[in-house]
Design a protein around this motif. Structure first.
Motif, PDB file in Angstrom:
ATOM      1  N   VAL A   1       0.839  -1.201   0.000  1.00  0.00           N
ATOM      2  CA  VAL A   1       0.000   0.000   0.000  1.00  0.00           C
ATOM      3  C   VAL A   1       0.876   1.254   0.000  1.00  0.00           C
ATOM      4  N   HIS A   2       1.972   1.197   0.740  1.00  0.00           N
ATOM      5  CA  HIS A   2       2.895   2.340   0.805  1.00  0.00           C
ATOM      6  C   HIS A   2       3.474   2.658  -0.569  1.00  0.00           C
ATOM      7  N   GLU A   3       3.811   1.628  -1.319  1.00  0.00           N
ATOM      8  CA  GLU A   3       4.359   1.829  -2.665  1.00  0.00           C
ATOM      9  C   GLU A   3       3.288   2.338  -3.624  1.00  0.00           C
ATOM     10  N   ILE A   4       2.054   1.846  -3.494  1.00  0.00           N
ATOM     11  CA  ILE A   4       0.962   2.303  -4.354  1.00  0.00           C
ATOM     12  C   ILE A   4       0.686   3.784  -4.132  1.00  0.00           C
ATOM     13  N   LEU A   5       0.821   4.247  -2.897  1.00  0.00           N
ATOM     14  CA  LEU A   5       0.578   5.651  -2.562  1.00  0.00           C
ATOM     15  C   LEU A   5       1.765   6.559  -2.896  1.00  0.00           C
ATOM     16  N   GLY A   6       2.805   6.000  -3.466  1.00  0.00           N
ATOM     17  CA  GLY A   6       3.939   6.819  -3.892  1.00  0.00           C
ATOM     18  C   GLY A   6       5.207   6.599  -3.102  1.00  0.00           C
ATOM     19  N   GLY A   7       5.078   6.030  -1.913  1.00  0.00           N
ATOM     20  CA  GLY A   7       6.251   5.695  -1.111  1.00  0.00           C
ATOM     21  C   GLY A   7       7.008   6.871  -0.526  1.00  0.00           C
ATOM     22  N   GLY A   8       6.439   8.071  -0.524  1.00  0.00           N
ATOM     23  CA  GLY A   8       7.126   9.255  -0.016  1.00  0.00           C
ATOM     24  C   GLY A   8       6.525   9.764   1.277  1.00  0.00           C
ATOM     25  N   ILE A   9       6.685  11.076   1.493  1.00  0.00           N
ATOM     26  CA  ILE A   9       6.199  11.702   2.721  1.00  0.00           C
ATOM     27  C   ILE A   9       4.679  11.628   2.803  1.00  0.00           C
TER      28      ILE A   9
ATOM     29  N   VAL B   1       2.315  10.002   5.771  1.00  0.00           N
ATOM     30  CA  VAL B   1       1.268  10.732   6.496  1.00  0.00           C
ATOM     31  C   VAL B   1      -0.060   9.990   6.410  1.00  0.00           C
ATOM     32  N   ILE B   2      -0.422   9.528   5.204  1.00  0.00           N
ATOM     33  CA  ILE B   2      -1.705   8.839   5.024  1.00  0.00           C
ATOM     34  C   ILE B   2      -1.759   7.546   5.817  1.00  0.00           C
ATOM     35  N   LEU B   3      -0.619   6.847   5.906  1.00  0.00           N
ATOM     36  CA  LEU B   3      -0.574   5.564   6.621  1.00  0.00           C
ATOM     37  C   LEU B   3      -0.184   5.727   8.093  1.00  0.00           C
ATOM     38  N   TRP B   4      -0.167   6.957   8.579  1.00  0.00           N
ATOM     39  CA  TRP B   4       0.089   7.269   9.987  1.00  0.00           C
ATOM     40  C   TRP B   4       1.472   6.808  10.447  1.00  0.00           C
ATOM     41  N   ARG B   5       2.444   6.851   9.547  1.00  0.00           N
ATOM     42  CA  ARG B   5       3.824   6.568   9.945  1.00  0.00           C
ATOM     43  C   ARG B   5       4.517   7.828  10.448  1.00  0.00           C
ATOM     44  N   ASN B   6       3.923   8.976  10.136  1.00  0.00           N
ATOM     45  CA  ASN B   6       4.330  10.256  10.722  1.00  0.00           C
ATOM     46  C   ASN B   6       3.136  10.734  11.538  1.00  0.00           C
ATOM     47  N   LYS B   7       3.010  10.216  12.769  1.00  0.00           N
ATOM     48  CA  LYS B   7       1.775  10.366  13.542  1.00  0.00           C
ATOM     49  C   LYS B   7       1.469  11.810  13.895  1.00  0.00           C
ATOM     50  N   ASN B   8       2.490  12.621  14.171  1.00  0.00           N
ATOM     51  CA  ASN B   8       2.238  14.008  14.554  1.00  0.00           C
ATOM     52  C   ASN B   8       1.517  14.770  13.439  1.00  0.00           C
ATOM     53  N   VAL B   9       2.007  14.617  12.203  1.00  0.00           N
ATOM     54  CA  VAL B   9       1.381  15.297  11.064  1.00  0.00           C
ATOM     55  C   VAL B   9      -0.008  14.732  10.804  1.00  0.00           C
ATOM     56  N   SER B  10      -0.156  13.414  10.892  1.00  0.00           N
ATOM     57  CA  SER B  10      -1.452  12.778  10.644  1.00  0.00           C
ATOM     58  C   SER B  10      -2.496  13.235  11.656  1.00  0.00           C
ATOM     59  N   VAL B  11      -2.109  13.256  12.928  1.00  0.00           N
ATOM     60  CA  VAL B  11      -3.032  13.716  13.973  1.00  0.00           C
ATOM     61  C   VAL B  11      -3.389  15.181  13.748  1.00  0.00           C
TER      62      VAL B  11
ATOM     63  N   VAL C   1     -11.675  10.220   5.045  1.00  0.00           N
ATOM     64  CA  VAL C   1     -11.636   8.886   4.408  1.00  0.00           C
ATOM     65  C   VAL C   1     -10.211   8.547   3.982  1.00  0.00           C
ATOM     66  N   VAL C   2      -9.529   9.524   3.356  1.00  0.00           N
ATOM     67  CA  VAL C   2      -8.142   9.305   2.914  1.00  0.00           C
ATOM     68  C   VAL C   2      -7.221   9.031   4.096  1.00  0.00           C
ATOM     69  N   MET C   3      -7.512   9.673   5.240  1.00  0.00           N
ATOM     70  CA  MET C   3      -6.648   9.522   6.407  1.00  0.00           C
ATOM     71  C   MET C   3      -6.973   8.290   7.252  1.00  0.00           C
ATOM     72  N   THR C   4      -8.073   7.600   6.952  1.00  0.00           N
ATOM     73  CA  THR C   4      -8.444   6.447   7.784  1.00  0.00           C
ATOM     74  C   THR C   4      -8.478   5.130   7.012  1.00  0.00           C
ATOM     75  N   VAL C   5      -9.103   5.119   5.823  1.00  0.00           N
ATOM     76  CA  VAL C   5      -9.295   3.855   5.102  1.00  0.00           C
ATOM     77  C   VAL C   5      -7.972   3.204   4.682  1.00  0.00           C
ATOM     78  N   PRO C   6      -7.035   3.935   4.032  1.00  0.00           N
ATOM     79  CA  PRO C   6      -5.767   3.284   3.666  1.00  0.00           C
ATOM     80  C   PRO C   6      -4.977   2.766   4.869  1.00  0.00           C
ATOM     81  N   ALA C   7      -4.990   3.549   5.974  1.00  0.00           N
ATOM     82  CA  ALA C   7      -4.260   3.119   7.169  1.00  0.00           C
ATOM     83  C   ALA C   7      -4.878   1.860   7.766  1.00  0.00           C
ATOM     84  N   PHE C   8      -6.216   1.810   7.810  1.00  0.00           N
ATOM     85  CA  PHE C   8      -6.913   0.624   8.319  1.00  0.00           C
ATOM     86  C   PHE C   8      -6.633  -0.585   7.433  1.00  0.00           C
ATOM     87  N   TYR C   9      -6.677  -0.369   6.111  1.00  0.00           N
ATOM     88  CA  TYR C   9      -6.405  -1.467   5.179  1.00  0.00           C
ATOM     89  C   TYR C   9      -4.962  -1.952   5.297  1.00  0.00           C
TER      90      TYR C   9
END
Length: 203
Positions: free
Chosen positions: A15-23, A27-37, A158-166
Motif C-alpha cells: 500500500v505504501h508503494e501504491i501511494l507513492g512511497g514518499g512523505i 502521512v496517510i498511513l500514519w507513519r508520521n503520527k504528529n502530522v497525521s493527527v 476517508v483518505v486519512m483512515t481507510v488506507p491506514a486501516f487497510y
C-alpha cells in the motif's frame, strides 16, 4: 475462509508503494503520527467551525487574512514609532525555476485530461467512457447528498483512515474479499449450469 495471505487483484506492491512511497504516503498511513493527527484535528475542527457558525471557506479565509494583516500592520506601525524591530517576515517571491516547474506540471496534467476527454468524446475507448460515466454519476449522487465543504472534509477523513486501516489489516481483508469473490463466482457458475440444463430440457 480463504487464506489471509491471498492478495486482492494479485498485486505485488505494498500500500505504501501504491501511494507513492514518499512523505505523503507516510502521512496517510500514519507513519508520521504528529502530522497525521494534526491533519485530522484541523479537519474536524474546521468542519465544526463551518457547521456551528455557518461559515463558508471564502468567509473563513477572508476573516483569517484580515486578522493576520491587521496584526502585522499594527505591529509594523508600532515598531517604527517605538524604534522596535519590524515583524520577522521573509520576502515572498516565486523563483523563475519554481514557476517553470509548476507550469510544466500543470500543462502535462491539463493535456492528459484533454486527451482523455477527446478520446472519450470520439468513442475511441468504450471502457474509458464507461468508467468516466460511472465516476460522474457517483460524484453527482454524492453531491446531491452533501454540500462541497462537507464532501471535502469527509474526503480528507476517508483518505486519512481507510488506507491506514487497510494497511494494518491487509492480509485478512484481502483474504475475506477473495473468499467472497470466489463464493460469488461459484454461485454464478452454478446458476449458469442450471440455466443451461433448464434450457436444454425445454428444447
Amino acid at each position: 475462509m480463504g487464506s489471509c495471505s491471498d492478495k486482492l487483484f494479485k498485486r505485488e506492491r505494498t500500500v505504501h508503494e501504491i501511494l507513492g512511497g514518499g512523505i505523503i504516503a507516510d502521512v496517510i498511513l500514519w507513519r508520521n503520527k504528529n502530522v497525521s493527527v494534526g491533519i485530522v484535528t484541523v479537519t474536524i475542527s474546521s468542519w465544526m467551525v463551518f457547521e456551528s457558525f455557518a461559515y463558508t471557506i471564502l468567509t473563513l479565509l477572508s476573516s483569517v487574512l484580515l486578522l493576520l494583516l491587521s496584526i502585522l500592520f499594527l505591529w509594523s506601525k508600532s515598531a517604527s514609532i517605538l524604534n522596535r524591530p519590524s515583524p520577522p517576515l521573509p520576502e515572498f517571491q516565486i523563483s523563475e525555476e519554481m514557476a517553470e516547474e509548476a507550469s510544466k506540471l500543470l500543462r502535462f496534467h491539463v493535456n492528459k485530461l484533454l486527451q482523455v476527454t477527446y478520446d472519450t468524446a470520439m468513442g475511441r475507448d468504450t471502457e474509458l467512457f464507461i468508467k468516466v460515466a460511472v465516476y460522474l454519476l457517483l460524484i453527482s449522487l454524492v453531491g446531491s447528498l452533501m454540500d462541497f465543504q462537507t464532501l471535502c472534509h469527509t474526503g480528507v477523513l476517508v483518505v486519512m483512515t481507510v488506507p491506514a486501516f487497510y494497511d494494518r489489516y491487509e492480509d485478512c481483508i484481502d483474504g475475506s474479499l477473495v473468499f467472497i469473490y470466489n463464493k460469488a463466482k461459484e454461485l454464478y457458475h452454478r446458476f449458469e449450469i442450471r440455466s443451461y440444463l433448464k434450457n436444454k430440457k425445454l428444447s
